[in-house]
Design a protein around this motif. Structure first.
Motif, PDB file in Angstrom:
ATOM      1  N   MET A   1     -35.960  40.466 -11.772  1.00  0.00           N
ATOM      2  CA  MET A   1     -37.318  40.972 -12.034  1.00  0.00           C
ATOM      3  C   MET A   1     -37.412  41.706 -13.291  1.00  0.00           C
ATOM      4  O   MET A   1     -38.082  41.519 -14.282  1.00  0.00           O
ATOM      5  CB  MET A   1     -38.162  41.193 -10.936  1.00  0.00           C
ATOM      6  CG  MET A   1     -39.467  41.814 -11.447  1.00  0.00           C
ATOM      7  SD  MET A   1     -40.618  40.394 -10.727  1.00  0.00           S
ATOM      8  CE  MET A   1     -42.146  41.328 -11.060  1.00  0.00           C
ATOM      9  N   ASN A   2     -36.348  42.662 -13.194  1.00  0.00           N
ATOM     10  CA  ASN A   2     -36.286  43.831 -14.135  1.00  0.00           C
ATOM     11  C   ASN A   2     -35.968  43.096 -15.516  1.00  0.00           C
ATOM     12  O   ASN A   2     -36.537  43.336 -16.770  1.00  0.00           O
ATOM     13  CB  ASN A   2     -35.486  44.911 -13.780  1.00  0.00           C
ATOM     14  CG  ASN A   2     -35.856  46.035 -14.620  1.00  0.00           C
ATOM     15  OD1 ASN A   2     -36.876  46.143 -15.309  1.00  0.00           O
ATOM     16  ND2 ASN A   2     -34.779  46.971 -14.715  1.00  0.00           N
ATOM     17  N   THR A   3     -34.943  42.195 -15.434  1.00  0.00           N
ATOM     18  CA  THR A   3     -34.466  41.428 -16.501  1.00  0.00           C
ATOM     19  C   THR A   3     -35.479  40.676 -17.320  1.00  0.00           C
ATOM     20  O   THR A   3     -35.722  40.608 -18.524  1.00  0.00           O
ATOM     21  CB  THR A   3     -33.123  40.791 -16.152  1.00  0.00           C
ATOM     22  OG1 THR A   3     -32.197  41.674 -15.514  1.00  0.00           O
ATOM     23  CG2 THR A   3     -32.378  40.166 -17.488  1.00  0.00           C
ATOM     24  N   ALA A   4     -36.274  39.890 -16.497  1.00  0.00           N
ATOM     25  CA  ALA A   4     -37.404  39.000 -17.069  1.00  0.00           C
ATOM     26  C   ALA A   4     -38.451  39.779 -17.718  1.00  0.00           C
ATOM     27  O   ALA A   4     -38.764  39.191 -18.904  1.00  0.00           O
ATOM     28  CB  ALA A   4     -37.936  38.231 -15.852  1.00  0.00           C
ATOM     29  N   ARG A   5     -38.589  40.973 -17.199  1.00  0.00           N
ATOM     30  CA  ARG A   5     -39.679  41.853 -17.728  1.00  0.00           C
ATOM     31  C   ARG A   5     -39.222  42.407 -19.142  1.00  0.00           C
ATOM     32  O   ARG A   5     -39.846  42.337 -20.159  1.00  0.00           O
ATOM     33  CB  ARG A   5     -39.941  42.844 -16.913  1.00  0.00           C
ATOM     34  CG  ARG A   5     -41.050  43.799 -17.553  1.00  0.00           C
ATOM     35  CD  ARG A   5     -41.508  44.699 -16.225  1.00  0.00           C
ATOM     36  NE  ARG A   5     -42.939  45.616 -16.874  1.00  0.00           N
ATOM     37  CZ  ARG A   5     -43.405  46.185 -16.223  1.00  0.00           C
ATOM     38  NH1 ARG A   5     -43.121  46.430 -14.939  1.00  0.00           N
ATOM     39  NH2 ARG A   5     -44.568  47.008 -16.809  1.00  0.00           N
ATOM     40  N   ILE A   6     -38.058  42.776 -19.329  1.00  0.00           N
ATOM     41  CA  ILE A   6     -37.298  43.340 -20.698  1.00  0.00           C
ATOM     42  C   ILE A   6     -37.461  42.195 -21.498  1.00  0.00           C
ATOM     43  O   ILE A   6     -37.691  42.263 -22.919  1.00  0.00           O
ATOM     44  CB  ILE A   6     -35.933  43.714 -20.095  1.00  0.00           C
ATOM     45  CG1 ILE A   6     -36.245  45.439 -19.505  1.00  0.00           C
ATOM     46  CG2 ILE A   6     -35.279  44.177 -21.551  1.00  0.00           C
ATOM     47  CD1 ILE A   6     -35.010  45.649 -19.036  1.00  0.00           C
ATOM     48  N   LEU A   7     -37.141  41.038 -21.104  1.00  0.00           N
ATOM     49  CA  LEU A   7     -36.908  39.806 -21.979  1.00  0.00           C
ATOM     50  C   LEU A   7     -38.121  39.431 -22.495  1.00  0.00           C
ATOM     51  O   LEU A   7     -38.294  39.186 -23.856  1.00  0.00           O
ATOM     52  CB  LEU A   7     -36.124  38.588 -21.234  1.00  0.00           C
ATOM     53  CG  LEU A   7     -34.611  38.649 -21.179  1.00  0.00           C
ATOM     54  CD1 LEU A   7     -33.957  37.551 -20.433  1.00  0.00           C
ATOM     55  CD2 LEU A   7     -33.878  38.949 -22.468  1.00  0.00           C
ATOM     56  N   SER A   8     -39.355  39.419 -21.614  1.00  0.00           N
ATOM     57  CA  SER A   8     -40.620  38.956 -22.100  1.00  0.00           C
ATOM     58  C   SER A   8     -41.088  40.155 -23.295  1.00  0.00           C
ATOM     59  O   SER A   8     -41.863  39.775 -24.096  1.00  0.00           O
ATOM     60  CB  SER A   8     -41.638  39.028 -20.856  1.00  0.00           C
ATOM     61  OG  SER A   8     -41.412  40.218 -20.343  1.00  0.00           O
ATOM     62  N   ILE A   9     -40.996  41.536 -22.848  1.00  0.00           N
ATOM     63  CA  ILE A   9     -41.278  42.408 -23.675  1.00  0.00           C
ATOM     64  C   ILE A   9     -40.444  42.265 -25.008  1.00  0.00           C
ATOM     65  O   ILE A   9     -41.193  42.448 -26.247  1.00  0.00           O
ATOM     66  CB  ILE A   9     -40.937  43.874 -23.085  1.00  0.00           C
ATOM     67  CG1 ILE A   9     -42.026  44.322 -21.882  1.00  0.00           C
ATOM     68  CG2 ILE A   9     -41.277  44.996 -24.288  1.00  0.00           C
ATOM     69  CD1 ILE A   9     -41.789  45.309 -21.286  1.00  0.00           C
ATOM     70  N   ALA A  10     -39.230  42.053 -25.182  1.00  0.00           N
ATOM     71  CA  ALA A  10     -38.642  41.785 -26.336  1.00  0.00           C
ATOM     72  C   ALA A  10     -39.168  40.730 -27.375  1.00  0.00           C
ATOM     73  O   ALA A  10     -39.382  40.634 -28.418  1.00  0.00           O
ATOM     74  CB  ALA A  10     -37.016  41.540 -26.130  1.00  0.00           C
ATOM     75  N   ALA A  11     -39.621  39.607 -26.258  1.00  0.00           N
ATOM     76  CA  ALA A  11     -39.922  38.267 -27.159  1.00  0.00           C
ATOM     77  C   ALA A  11     -41.563  38.592 -27.647  1.00  0.00           C
ATOM     78  O   ALA A  11     -41.695  38.193 -28.786  1.00  0.00           O
ATOM     79  CB  ALA A  11     -40.226  37.164 -25.960  1.00  0.00           C
ATOM     80  N   VAL A  12     -42.265  39.287 -26.992  1.00  0.00           N
ATOM     81  CA  VAL A  12     -43.554  39.636 -27.651  1.00  0.00           C
ATOM     82  C   VAL A  12     -43.361  40.581 -28.737  1.00  0.00           C
ATOM     83  O   VAL A  12     -44.041  40.573 -29.738  1.00  0.00           O
ATOM     84  CB  VAL A  12     -44.597  40.414 -26.430  1.00  0.00           C
ATOM     85  CG1 VAL A  12     -45.616  41.218 -27.095  1.00  0.00           C
ATOM     86  CG2 VAL A  12     -44.707  39.406 -25.270  1.00  0.00           C
ATOM     87  N   ALA A  13     -42.463  41.566 -28.855  1.00  0.00           N
ATOM     88  CA  ALA A  13     -42.268  42.185 -29.961  1.00  0.00           C
ATOM     89  C   ALA A  13     -41.473  41.587 -31.088  1.00  0.00           C
ATOM     90  O   ALA A  13     -42.078  41.672 -32.256  1.00  0.00           O
ATOM     91  CB  ALA A  13     -41.250  43.478 -29.617  1.00  0.00           C
ATOM     92  N   ALA A  14     -40.712  40.555 -30.795  1.00  0.00           N
ATOM     93  CA  ALA A  14     -40.251  39.687 -31.882  1.00  0.00           C
ATOM     94  C   ALA A  14     -41.416  38.968 -32.589  1.00  0.00           C
ATOM     95  O   ALA A  14     -41.345  38.851 -33.832  1.00  0.00           O
ATOM     96  CB  ALA A  14     -39.081  38.818 -31.414  1.00  0.00           C
TER      97      ALA A  14
END
Length: 98
Positions: A1-14
């Motif tokens: 769950m933590n990895t998915a959250r980090i990846l979603s934040i990175a995608a939004v930032a990109a």
């Protein structure tokens, strides 16, 4: 769950970064190329002459002149005592928290 959250934040930032940079298609990102559209009406010599003329009076503003004309009616020890009293009464800022 933590990895998915980090990846979603990175995608939004990109996506936000790409969207911000895609706003200007002509290369004028954030107004960095505003000098290219400015047309000067004066020559370089005129501007330099005006600068040289204003240089002697550069640091002599109206506030400095008023401060130079002001005469104090208090002695130095009285001013220091007043400052210490105000600082102890917390009427003025002092220390690193100010």
């Amino acid at each position: 769950m933590n990895t998915a959250r980090i990846l979603s934040i990175a995608a939004v930032a990109a996506f936000a970064s790409i969207g911000a940079q895609a706003a200007e298609l002509n290369g004028d990102l954030y107004g960095t190329d505003f000098e290219a559209r400015a047309q000067s009406t004066r020559t370089r010599a005129e501007v330099r002459a005006e600068g040289q003329k204003a240089l002697p009076d550069f640091a002599k503003g109206p506030i400095a002149d008023r401060a130079a004309l002001a005469q104090s009616t208090l002695e130095r020890p009285a001013v220091r005592l007043e400052a210490v009293t105000a600082a102890r009464a917390h009427k003025i800022a002092s220390g690193e928290r100010s």
